[in-house]
Design a protein around this motif. Structure first.
Motif, PDB file in Angstrom:
ATOM      1  N   SER A  79      -2.432  -1.545   6.857  1.00 14.41           N
ATOM      2  CA  SER A  79      -1.604  -0.463   6.333  1.00 14.41           C
ATOM      3  C   SER A  79      -2.125   0.903   6.791  1.00 14.41           C
ATOM      4  O   SER A  79      -3.338   1.135   6.849  1.00 14.41           O
ATOM      5  CB  SER A  79      -1.556  -0.512   4.804  1.00 14.41           C
ATOM      6  OG  SER A  79      -2.826  -0.273   4.260  1.00 14.41           O
ATOM      7  N   ARG A  80      -1.202   1.799   7.085  1.00 10.41           N
ATOM      8  CA  ARG A  80      -1.573   3.147   7.516  1.00 10.41           C
ATOM      9  C   ARG A  80      -2.248   3.933   6.404  1.00 10.41           C
ATOM     10  O   ARG A  80      -3.030   4.846   6.656  1.00 10.41           O
ATOM     11  CB  ARG A  80      -0.328   3.893   7.984  1.00 10.41           C
ATOM     12  CG  ARG A  80       0.338   3.295   9.212  1.00 10.41           C
ATOM     13  CD  ARG A  80       1.610   4.044   9.549  1.00 10.41           C
ATOM     14  NE  ARG A  80       2.277   3.494  10.728  1.00 10.41           N
ATOM     15  CZ  ARG A  80       3.419   3.947  11.208  1.00 10.41           C
ATOM     16  NH1 ARG A  80       4.032   4.968  10.608  1.00 10.41           N
ATOM     17  NH2 ARG A  80       3.968   3.399  12.283  1.00 10.41           N
ATOM     18  N   GLU A  81      -1.925   3.571   5.172  1.00 11.15           N
ATOM     19  CA  GLU A  81      -2.410   4.342   4.019  1.00 11.15           C
ATOM     20  C   GLU A  81      -3.914   4.199   3.793  1.00 11.15           C
ATOM     21  O   GLU A  81      -4.513   4.971   3.035  1.00 11.15           O
ATOM     22  CB  GLU A  81      -1.660   3.908   2.749  1.00 11.15           C
ATOM     23  CG  GLU A  81      -0.207   4.331   2.692  1.00 11.15           C
ATOM     24  CD  GLU A  81       0.704   3.508   3.582  1.00 11.15           C
ATOM     25  OE1 GLU A  81       1.816   3.966   3.890  1.00 11.15           O
ATOM     26  OE2 GLU A  81       0.293   2.393   3.990  1.00 11.15           O
ATOM     27  N   LYS A  82      -4.556   3.213   4.449  1.00  6.65           N
ATOM     28  CA  LYS A  82      -5.985   2.988   4.195  1.00  6.65           C
ATOM     29  C   LYS A  82      -6.845   4.187   4.604  1.00  6.65           C
ATOM     30  O   LYS A  82      -7.964   4.353   4.127  1.00  6.65           O
ATOM     31  CB  LYS A  82      -6.467   1.725   4.904  1.00  6.65           C
ATOM     32  CG  LYS A  82      -6.460   1.783   6.415  1.00  6.65           C
ATOM     33  CD  LYS A  82      -6.923   0.456   7.002  1.00  6.65           C
ATOM     34  CE  LYS A  82      -6.978   0.504   8.524  1.00  6.65           C
ATOM     35  NZ  LYS A  82      -7.400  -0.798   9.091  1.00  6.65           N
ATOM     36  N   TYR A  97      -6.446   7.071   3.678  1.00  5.47           N
ATOM     37  CA  TYR A  97      -6.538   7.998   2.548  1.00  5.47           C
ATOM     38  C   TYR A  97      -7.479   7.496   1.448  1.00  5.47           C
ATOM     39  O   TYR A  97      -7.574   8.114   0.397  1.00  5.47           O
ATOM     40  CB  TYR A  97      -5.147   8.229   1.953  1.00  5.47           C
ATOM     41  CG  TYR A  97      -4.166   8.854   2.923  1.00  5.47           C
ATOM     42  CD1 TYR A  97      -4.280  10.187   3.304  1.00  5.47           C
ATOM     43  CD2 TYR A  97      -3.139   8.097   3.482  1.00  5.47           C
ATOM     44  CE1 TYR A  97      -3.386  10.754   4.206  1.00  5.47           C
ATOM     45  CE2 TYR A  97      -2.237   8.652   4.374  1.00  5.47           C
ATOM     46  CZ  TYR A  97      -2.368   9.974   4.744  1.00  5.47           C
ATOM     47  OH  TYR A  97      -1.486  10.524   5.623  1.00  5.47           O
ATOM     48  N   HIS A 150       0.507   7.529  -6.011  1.00 10.42           N
ATOM     49  CA  HIS A 150      -0.728   8.332  -5.986  1.00 10.42           C
ATOM     50  C   HIS A 150      -0.431   9.794  -5.627  1.00 10.42           C
ATOM     51  O   HIS A 150      -1.032  10.718  -6.188  1.00 10.42           O
ATOM     52  CB  HIS A 150      -1.687   7.713  -4.969  1.00 10.42           C
ATOM     53  CG  HIS A 150      -2.886   8.540  -4.655  1.00 10.42           C
ATOM     54  ND1 HIS A 150      -3.829   8.902  -5.598  1.00 10.42           N
ATOM     55  CD2 HIS A 150      -3.303   9.097  -3.472  1.00 10.42           C
ATOM     56  CE1 HIS A 150      -4.773   9.632  -5.021  1.00 10.42           C
ATOM     57  NE2 HIS A 150      -4.470   9.764  -3.733  1.00 10.42           N
ATOM     58  N   THR A 151       0.502  10.011  -4.710  1.00 10.56           N
ATOM     59  CA  THR A 151       0.856  11.381  -4.313  1.00 10.56           C
ATOM     60  C   THR A 151       1.668  12.093  -5.396  1.00 10.56           C
ATOM     61  O   THR A 151       1.592  13.320  -5.531  1.00 10.56           O
ATOM     62  CB  THR A 151       1.656  11.388  -2.999  1.00 10.56           C
ATOM     63  OG1 THR A 151       2.839  10.590  -3.153  1.00 10.56           O
ATOM     64  CG2 THR A 151       0.822  10.835  -1.857  1.00 10.56           C
ATOM     65  N   CYS A 179      -6.418   0.326  -1.603  1.00 10.35           N
ATOM     66  CA  CYS A 179      -5.782  -0.758  -0.850  1.00 10.35           C
ATOM     67  C   CYS A 179      -6.878  -1.402  -0.003  1.00 10.35           C
ATOM     68  O   CYS A 179      -8.031  -0.977  -0.041  1.00 10.35           O
ATOM     69  CB  CYS A 179      -4.627  -0.239   0.005  1.00 10.35           C
ATOM     70  SG  CYS A 179      -5.131   0.749   1.444  1.00 10.35           S
ATOM     71  N   ALA A 198       0.838  -1.198   0.000  1.00 13.99           N
ATOM     72  CA  ALA A 198       0.000   0.000   0.000  1.00 13.99           C
ATOM     73  C   ALA A 198       0.875   1.251   0.000  1.00 13.99           C
ATOM     74  O   ALA A 198       0.530   2.262  -0.619  1.00 13.99           O
ATOM     75  CB  ALA A 198      -0.927  -0.019   1.213  1.00 13.99           C
ATOM     76  N   LYS A 199       2.006   1.189   0.691  1.00 12.39           N
ATOM     77  CA  LYS A 199       2.905   2.340   0.766  1.00 12.39           C
ATOM     78  C   LYS A 199       3.406   2.732  -0.618  1.00 12.39           C
ATOM     79  O   LYS A 199       3.440   3.908  -0.984  1.00 12.39           O
ATOM     80  CB  LYS A 199       4.077   2.022   1.685  1.00 12.39           C
ATOM     81  CG  LYS A 199       5.038   3.183   1.891  1.00 12.39           C
ATOM     82  CD  LYS A 199       6.140   2.826   2.867  1.00 12.39           C
ATOM     83  CE  LYS A 199       7.085   4.011   3.069  1.00 12.39           C
ATOM     84  NZ  LYS A 199       8.172   3.685   4.028  1.00 12.39           N
ATOM     85  N   PHE A 210       0.533   4.177  -2.692  1.00 10.93           N
ATOM     86  CA  PHE A 210       0.164   5.514  -2.223  1.00 10.93           C
ATOM     87  C   PHE A 210       1.213   6.551  -2.630  1.00 10.93           C
ATOM     88  O   PHE A 210       0.866   7.692  -2.970  1.00 10.93           O
ATOM     89  CB  PHE A 210      -0.018   5.520  -0.708  1.00 10.93           C
ATOM     90  CG  PHE A 210      -0.446   6.845  -0.167  1.00 10.93           C
ATOM     91  CD1 PHE A 210      -1.730   7.315  -0.393  1.00 10.93           C
ATOM     92  CD2 PHE A 210       0.437   7.633   0.562  1.00 10.93           C
ATOM     93  CE1 PHE A 210      -2.133   8.560   0.098  1.00 10.93           C
ATOM     94  CE2 PHE A 210       0.051   8.869   1.044  1.00 10.93           C
ATOM     95  CZ  PHE A 210      -1.239   9.336   0.814  1.00 10.93           C
ATOM     96  N   ASN A 211       2.491   6.191  -2.592  1.00 10.82           N
ATOM     97  CA  ASN A 211       3.545   7.117  -3.013  1.00 10.82           C
ATOM     98  C   ASN A 211       3.355   7.549  -4.463  1.00 10.82           C
ATOM     99  O   ASN A 211       3.519   8.726  -4.811  1.00 10.82           O
ATOM    100  CB  ASN A 211       4.923   6.466  -2.839  1.00 10.82           C
ATOM    101  CG  ASN A 211       5.353   6.408  -1.388  1.00 10.82           C
ATOM    102  OD1 ASN A 211       4.796   7.103  -0.539  1.00 10.82           O
ATOM    103  ND2 ASN A 211       6.321   5.572  -1.082  1.00 10.82           N
TER     104      ASN A 211
END
Length: 355
Positions: A86-89, A91, A70-71, A80, A63-64, A67-68
């Motif tokens: 995952s911490r990214e969820k 977002y 995606h940014t 994800c 997911a990291k 997400f990277n």
């Protein structure tokens, strides 16, 4: 029904389970081109070149990573597992994701996702021209490729896959062996001897279970997981038998006549720009050193090669229209402005470009 049943069928054979299978031949004629890449930065450069009216789906192993990307690519869609760790969820845009699942298409140019979409999701959109996969498990990789549904014979996609180097495959092979060997020892010697030898080892395929009368604990092997490790080990051993085995395996699996490596294309373009800039110039010691480092030819012991002959052989092998000459002598005493020539009597190289 499955597009990735090979492992399951091998397990049936391993267990001597009677079974009957019906095979529909895979058809990968919708793949326009098969491309591999090594460096994530190279992929990012490529993504920036995709035309406005075309879309890409990019599957990442974490997911990291998704997400990277995606940014970096503003206005893209990120997916994800909403129930994962995952911490990214946090977002996730659940409204946009629900819309995508319902309509079987996304409005954004890029979809960056983990393998959470590898099953049960259809994407029916002829604007999707690229499916990019950075996932190492072959079965999951194939499932990811299948998310893009093909409308007709004119609906073609370019498939781009992250390569796994032989060095990484060797590491994976060692990881398998570290799991398999203790399990084999348990099978051959029993729980007591296993505990004596592997007291401090925590195995992902071995667990504790109580005997029927609950008077002692036995070590038991998770047979399915053990089989998967053996299955993967055999796969890694097979693809290490030939150079670029991973890419060759997927080329065959996806029924492609050839493949290209994205990094080589970008490196060649960058090197060509540099060579054009020095063509016809007199290259003295410092300039020669720069050329040697740019070409970056190394032998089996990773030593930088410096000879003109080797550089010219490299140009020929890689279809570069250049040739370098050495041992040329600067006999001009003065420069064009009538100043003394600081390189008088020095030898230099000269790079020529031909049609």
């Amino acid at each position: 029904m499955s597009a990735t049943a090979d492992g399951a069928i091998e397990y049936f054979r391993f267990k001597h389970i009677e079974h009957r299978s019906y095979n529909v031949p895979h058809d990968y004629s919708h793949i326009k081109e098969l491309i591999f890449y090594r460096n994530d930065k190279v992929l990012q450069k490529f993504l920036h070149t995709i035309p406005k009216n075309e879309k890409a789906v990019c599957f990442s192993k974490s997911a990291k990573k998704a997400f990277n990307l995606h940014t970096i690519f503003k206005g893209s869609l990120f997916v994800c597992s909403a129930s994962g760790t995952s911490r990214e969820k946090k977002y996730l845009d659940k409204e946009k994701i629900s819309h995508m699942l319902l309509k079987e298409r996304f409005e954004e140019k890029f979809l960056f996702t983990t393998s959470t979409l590898d099953n049960g999701v259809n994407l029916r959109d002829e604007q999707i021209k690229y499916v990019i996969v950075d996932i190492e498990d072959i079965d999951i990789l194939i499932q990811c490729l299948g998310r893009k549904r093909i409308a007709d014979n004119s609906d073609k996609v370019t498939v781009i896959i992250k390569n796994i180097s032989d060095k990484m495959i060797n590491k994976k092979l060692e990881d398998c062996e570290r799991i398999i060997d203790p399990a084999k020892y348990l099978m051959d010697n029993g729980s007591l001897e296993y505990v004596k030898k592997y007291r401090k080892y925590s195995s992902p395929v071995i667990y504790d279970t109580e005997t029927v009368d609950n008077d002692k604990v036995e070590k038991v092997i998770n047979e399915l997981r053990y089989f998967k490790e053996c299955y993967d080990k055999k796969f890694y051993e097979d693809i290490l038998q030939e150079e670029h085995g991973y890419m060759t395996y997927l080329q065959t699996k996806l029924q492609q006549d050839s493949y290209t490596v994205l990094d080589d294309t970008y490196e060649k373009a960058t090197l060509s720009d540099y060579l054009d800039s020095i063509t016809g110039k007199q290259l003295y010691k410092e300039e020669q050193e720069e050329l040697i480092k740019k070409v970056n030819i190394r032998d089996g012991r990773n030593r930088l090669q410096r000879g003109c002959r080797i550089i010219n052989e490299y140009f020929i092998e890689n279809n570069f229209p250049y040739s370098v000459k050495d041992k040329m002598k600067d006999n001009k005493r003065k420069l064009e402005n009538n100043e003394p020539n600081p390189n008088y009597t020095k030898t230099y190289w000269s790079l020529a470009k031909y049609n």
